[in-house]
Write an enzyme that holds these catalytic residues in place. Structure first.
Site: not given
Ligand code: NAD
Length: 360
Positions: A119, A141, A183, A225, A235, A239, A243, A246, A250, A262
């Site tokens: 939990r 999130k 982003e 943020k 949200e 907030r 998006n 987005h 998405h 992404h």
């Molecule tokens: N929770 C939230 O508020 C929120 C906000 C925005 C995005 N997201 C989510 O985040 C995800 C996208 O994030 P992302 O782009 O970081 O994707 P990811 O975590 O898949 O990383 C992208 C790639 O970079 C590689 N990588 C990570 N760090 C590295 C480093 N320092 N050196 C070399 N390679 C590295 C990873 O292995 C992967 O192949 C999506 O799932 C999206 O939905 C969540």
């Protein structure tokens, strides 16, 4: 070293920006002496940074390390199950501290695991991508993808602290780095003109990974943020501006079975949302052309242009941000002034998305 405090409904936590991530981590975890540590690490980060990482992991020899296969497909029930099973079978109790080291995928999944195990156990984020540092590690999130849809199972769950080290970004490959800039472009549109101009004017340096510009930009994004989360954690209104782009993004990601990155999807989504803002009469043609210059600094993935428009529309109808079946959008009047919950019909959406085909 810079610190930003994120305030939320049940407390607050610091986001530290530093280039001494491991020293700060060792220092901070001394406050969790009676905890059992569990590292969840992206597989690429593990192999690229393991020599330094293992030195610090030795600080807690009894800690376990779960290596998460890199990629969006890891944000699944299947991987969640593996993590929970590993925690349970290794006798992790309520005094667990989960430390996630990786991008948004690692953070979202580790955060969700931390929120449901016993939990809720303690959580720390060490973001290693632009998206994770500027966005996903802040605001609580968490989640996984389900039934081919993004983030439809999850929770709000905040970490104890976040440590962001821009040095991690040096090892990102070109595509992942470029995607992260999508982003940042979003944050430029959310801020007033001064940050927008800063990003625009320094875009070449950002592309070259200039450490000072990167740190400055991350600081600004995190502060923005944190400010939005403080005012509207769940949200209900404000907030939603995060998006921007987005609803389209998405749909691009889902329609490509998550093969499109992404940030690439977000950047293309911003281009579509700017066109939709024009179609809706919120900006004129001149403004549209001027505003498009920033997202067009990034290359648009060819694969986005080939997506089937009807499929995109039906995904948008099912977007979890909708109240009913009507796709809703965040649209822009000028940088820093956005409108939320704007409905658009099929014709308007197709026209806005079509703009990606004509842009090369
Ligand atoms: N929770 C939230 O508020 C929120 C906000 C925005 C995005 N997201 C989510 O985040 C995800 C996208 O994030 P992302 O782009 O970081 O994707 P990811 O975590 O898949 O990383 C992208 C790639 O970079 C590689 N990588 C990570 N760090 C590295 C480093 N320092 N050196 C070399 N390679 C590295 C990873 O292995 C992967 O192949 C999506 O799932 C999206 O939905 C969540």
């Amino acid at each position: 070293l810079k610190e930003i405090i994120v305030e939320h409904s049940s407390g607050k936590y610091p986001v530290v920006i530093t280039n001494r991530v491991y020293d700060i981590l060792s220092e901070k975890i001394t406050h969790f002496k009676d905890h059992k540590f569990y590292f969840i690490i992206d597989s690429n980060v593990d192999s690229l940074h393991s020599p330094v990482l293992s030195k610090y992991l030795k600080l807690k020899p009894e800690a376990r390390k779960f290596i998460l296969r890199a990629g969006e497909s890891s944000k699944s029930f299947n991987t969640l199950n593996k993590i929970l099973a590993d925690l349970a079978s290794n006798n992790y109790q309520r005094n667990t501290l989960i430390i996630s080291i990786g991008g948004g995928v690692t953070g979202d999944l580790a955060g969700f695991a931390a929120s449901v195990y016993m939990r809720g156990v303690k959580l720390v984020h060490i973001p290693t991508t632009i998206i994770a540092a500027a966005d996903s590690s802040i605001g609580g999130k968490t989640g996984i993808n389900f039934n081919g849809r993004k983030n439809i199972i999850g929770s709000f769950y905040h970490p104890e602290f976040v440590i962001t080290d821009p040095q991690f970004l040096k090892t990102l490959n070109e595509n992942d780095y470029r995607s992260g800039l999508g982003e940042i472009i979003k944050y430029a549109f959310l801020s007033g003109t001064s940050f927008y101009d800063f990003v625009y004017d320094n875009f070449n340096k950002l592309e070259r990974r200039d450490p000072e510009i990167l740190e400055e930009v991350l600081f600004h994004c995190i502060r923005l943020k944190a400010d939005v989360v403080k005012k509207d954690e769940r949200e209900a209104g404000l907030r939603k501006i995060l998006n921007f782009g987005h609803t389209f993004a998405h749909a691009f990601e889902s329609a490509s079975s998550f093969r499109i990155r992404h940030g690439d999807a977000v950047n293309a989504g911003i281009i579509s949302a700017l066109h939709l803002s024009y179609i809706k009469g919120l900006i004129n043609k001149n403004d549209l052309n001027t505003l498009l210059k920033l997202p067009l600094k990034l290359k648009i993935a060819q694969s986005i242009k080939k997506l089937d428009k009807s499929k995109l529309y039906s995904i948008m109808q099912n977007d979890k941000k909708n109240t009913f079946n009507e796709p809703q959008f965040v649209l822009l009047m000028e940088p820093g002034i956005l409108l939320i919950d704007i409905n658009a019909d099929k014709k308007e959406i197709f026209e806005a998305a079509k703009s990606l085909n004509v842009i090369s």
